[in-house]
Design an enzyme around this catalytic site. Sequence first.
Site, short mmCIF file in Angstrom:
data_model
loop_
_atom_site.label_atom_id
_atom_site.label_comp_id
_atom_site.label_asym_id
_atom_site.label_seq_id
_atom_site.Cartn_x
_atom_site.Cartn_y
_atom_site.Cartn_z
N GLY A 8 0.86 -1.20 0.00
CA GLY A 8 0.00 0.00 0.00
C GLY A 8 0.88 1.24 0.00
O GLY A 8 0.58 2.25 0.62
N GLY A 11 0.00 5.24 -1.02
CA GLY A 11 -0.99 6.03 -0.29
C GLY A 11 -0.38 7.18 0.48
O GLY A 11 0.80 7.52 0.31
N GLN A 12 -1.21 7.77 1.35
CA GLN A 12 -0.77 8.98 2.06
C GLN A 12 0.48 8.71 2.90
O GLN A 12 1.44 9.46 2.86
CB GLN A 12 -1.90 9.49 2.97
CG GLN A 12 -1.61 10.89 3.49
CD GLN A 12 -2.43 11.28 4.70
OE1 GLN A 12 -3.24 10.50 5.21
NE2 GLN A 12 -2.24 12.49 5.17
N ASP A 34 1.94 -1.83 -4.47
CA ASP A 34 0.57 -1.33 -4.34
C ASP A 34 -0.28 -2.08 -5.37
O ASP A 34 0.26 -2.79 -6.24
CB ASP A 34 0.53 0.19 -4.61
CG ASP A 34 -0.64 0.87 -3.90
OD1 ASP A 34 -0.41 1.62 -2.93
OD2 ASP A 34 -1.80 0.64 -4.33
N ILE A 35 -1.59 -1.87 -5.26
CA ILE A 35 -2.48 -2.54 -6.22
C ILE A 35 -2.57 -1.77 -7.53
O ILE A 35 -3.12 -2.24 -8.51
CB ILE A 35 -3.87 -2.75 -5.58
CG1 ILE A 35 -4.66 -3.82 -6.33
CG2 ILE A 35 -4.63 -1.44 -5.46
CD1 ILE A 35 -5.89 -4.31 -5.60
N ASP A 50 -1.61 -7.19 -4.82
CA ASP A 50 -2.90 -7.11 -4.15
C ASP A 50 -2.70 -7.76 -2.78
O ASP A 50 -2.37 -8.95 -2.69
CB ASP A 50 -3.95 -7.87 -4.97
CG ASP A 50 -5.31 -7.91 -4.27
OD1 ASP A 50 -5.38 -7.60 -3.06
OD2 ASP A 50 -6.29 -8.28 -4.94
N TYR A 140 -14.58 0.51 9.84
CA TYR A 140 -13.12 0.67 9.92
C TYR A 140 -12.62 0.44 11.35
O TYR A 140 -11.66 -0.29 11.58
CB TYR A 140 -12.79 2.09 9.44
CG TYR A 140 -11.36 2.53 9.51
CD1 TYR A 140 -10.39 1.97 8.69
CD2 TYR A 140 -10.98 3.57 10.38
CE1 TYR A 140 -9.07 2.43 8.73
CE2 TYR A 140 -9.67 4.03 10.42
CZ TYR A 140 -8.72 3.46 9.59
OH TYR A 140 -7.42 3.92 9.62
N LYS A 144 -10.04 -2.37 12.76
CA LYS A 144 -8.77 -2.03 13.44
C LYS A 144 -8.71 -2.68 14.81
O LYS A 144 -7.66 -3.17 15.23
CB LYS A 144 -8.62 -0.51 13.56
CG LYS A 144 -8.30 0.18 12.24
CD LYS A 144 -6.96 -0.25 11.67
CE LYS A 144 -6.61 0.46 10.38
NZ LYS A 144 -5.41 -0.09 9.73
P1 NAD Z 1 -4.30 5.44 1.81
O1 NAD Z 1 -5.73 5.13 1.52
O2 NAD Z 1 -3.78 6.78 1.50
O3 NAD Z 1 -3.37 4.37 1.09
C1 NAD Z 1 -3.67 3.02 1.05
C2 NAD Z 1 -2.96 2.43 -0.15
O4 NAD Z 1 -3.33 1.04 -0.23
C3 NAD Z 1 -3.37 3.06 -1.48
O5 NAD Z 1 -2.24 3.45 -2.21
C4 NAD Z 1 -4.13 1.96 -2.21
O6 NAD Z 1 -3.94 1.95 -3.60
C5 NAD Z 1 -3.54 0.73 -1.57
N1 NAD Z 1 -4.42 -0.44 -1.66
C6 NAD Z 1 -5.77 -0.48 -1.63
N2 NAD Z 1 -6.19 -1.75 -1.75
C7 NAD Z 1 -5.09 -2.51 -1.86
C8 NAD Z 1 -4.87 -3.90 -2.02
N3 NAD Z 1 -5.88 -4.78 -2.09
N4 NAD Z 1 -3.60 -4.33 -2.10
C9 NAD Z 1 -2.55 -3.49 -2.04
N5 NAD Z 1 -2.70 -2.16 -1.89
C10 NAD Z 1 -3.95 -1.68 -1.81
O7 NAD Z 1 -4.07 5.09 3.36
P2 NAD Z 1 -2.99 5.73 4.34
O8 NAD Z 1 -3.56 6.98 4.88
O9 NAD Z 1 -1.67 5.75 3.70
O10 NAD Z 1 -3.05 4.67 5.52
C11 NAD Z 1 -2.17 3.57 5.58
C12 NAD Z 1 -2.52 2.75 6.81
O11 NAD Z 1 -2.44 3.59 7.97
C13 NAD Z 1 -3.92 2.17 6.82
O12 NAD Z 1 -3.90 0.93 7.47
C14 NAD Z 1 -4.70 3.15 7.65
O13 NAD Z 1 -5.79 2.54 8.28
C15 NAD Z 1 -3.66 3.56 8.67
N6 NAD Z 1 -3.96 4.86 9.27
C16 NAD Z 1 -3.86 6.00 8.53
C17 NAD Z 1 -4.14 7.22 9.13
C18 NAD Z 1 -4.03 8.51 8.36
O14 NAD Z 1 -4.40 9.57 8.90
N7 NAD Z 1 -3.54 8.50 7.12
C19 NAD Z 1 -4.53 7.26 10.47
C20 NAD Z 1 -4.67 6.08 11.18
C21 NAD Z 1 -4.34 4.87 10.57
C1 AKB Z 2 -9.31 8.17 9.02
O1 AKB Z 2 -9.80 9.30 9.20
O2 AKB Z 2 -9.95 7.18 8.62
C2 AKB Z 2 -7.85 7.99 9.34
C3 AKB Z 2 -7.69 7.49 10.73
C4 AKB Z 2 -7.64 8.43 11.86
O3 AKB Z 2 -7.64 6.30 10.93
N1 AKB Z 2 -7.18 9.22 9.12
#
Ligand code: NAD
Ligand code: AKB
Length: 309
Positions: A8, A11-12, A34-35, A50, A140, A144
Amino acid sequence: MGRILVVGALGQIGTDLVTALVKKYGSDNVIASDIRDPQQDPGCAFEILDATDENRFKELVTHYQIDTIYHLAATLSAKAENNPLFSWDLNMKSLLITLELGKSGAIEKLFWPSSIAVFGPTTPKSNTPQKTITEPNSVYGISKLAGERWCEYYHEKYGVDVRSVRYPGLIGYNSLPGGGTTDYAVDIYHKAVKGQRFECFLEKDCVLPMMYMPDAIRGTLELMDADPKLVKERSSYNFSAFSFSPEQIADVIRAELPGFEIAYAPDQRQEIAGTWPDSINDAAARADWGWKNEFSLESMTRDMLKNLS
Ligand code: NAD
Ligand code: AKB
């Protein structure tokens, strides 16, 4: 040392994490996956994966001699409500595949992020303790919480070295968020630097825990570097920096960009945000492995505006 696989990675968080890992370990030792295809060069090898495809996981782990996985693929809070069973399947199945890789000895270390979404309407809202009532009512949050239980189970029963933090809302300038409830706190800066009015999907006084991405990445790497004996919490650590409401962040932006305007049009994401804590007690992370945030709302805002401009 084996190599590191980031799942993944586009992503962000992955965008910044891959850069940090490449800087620390060198581009030959990091594999981004990534996917979907990358829009720009991730700075290291890239593979389509995936995260629900166990065989492809095994293939990449063997091919690249992976010993550490950062598993970031998930459906986030707002998006997950639109497709609960799909989101449960992705969030759970992919985690269990990586935990099984740990159990079999195929990898040595796993990072999997949890979230403040494990808390719910019955959780103490302020200074939320590490161990407290966790009755999330979002798809979600349920995934988690279940994920945290699985991490602790695999550590206790099979000795899997899995490490995790409950990220708050993360804010950075290198990437856009992917469908969460805290996304407004990134979008607001993009509008502000363009001189545009921002319409916020949360109520003006909805306070949530947040963190600047450079702190989040540094803290993640510090947790992964920590002596295993110091990592006492194998479900997930509370992990905190500061909290603010939309009204408060708008005031801080206005101190830098005086003409900035915000309006409020709360939608269904407010229902999720309303069940989350307004502040988090992360004393355990600070005591066990030395976590300490550097950025405040004010210093983050100056840095965000400088970088986005
Ligand atoms: P995001 O949605 O920005 O990125 C997720 C990435 O996963 C994307 O690039 C997407 O293409 C990829 N993806 C989706 N389905 C997939 C699959 N089947 N196989 C492989 N890749 C796949 O999410 P993020 O913000 O980067 O978050 C990453 C992790 O951190 C997640 O587990 C999220 O729950 C956790 N998290 C994020 C935040 C936040 O504020 N960003 C806060 C708490 C927890
Ligand atoms: C969301 O808003 O889903 C994420 C998180 C706090 O897990 N940024």
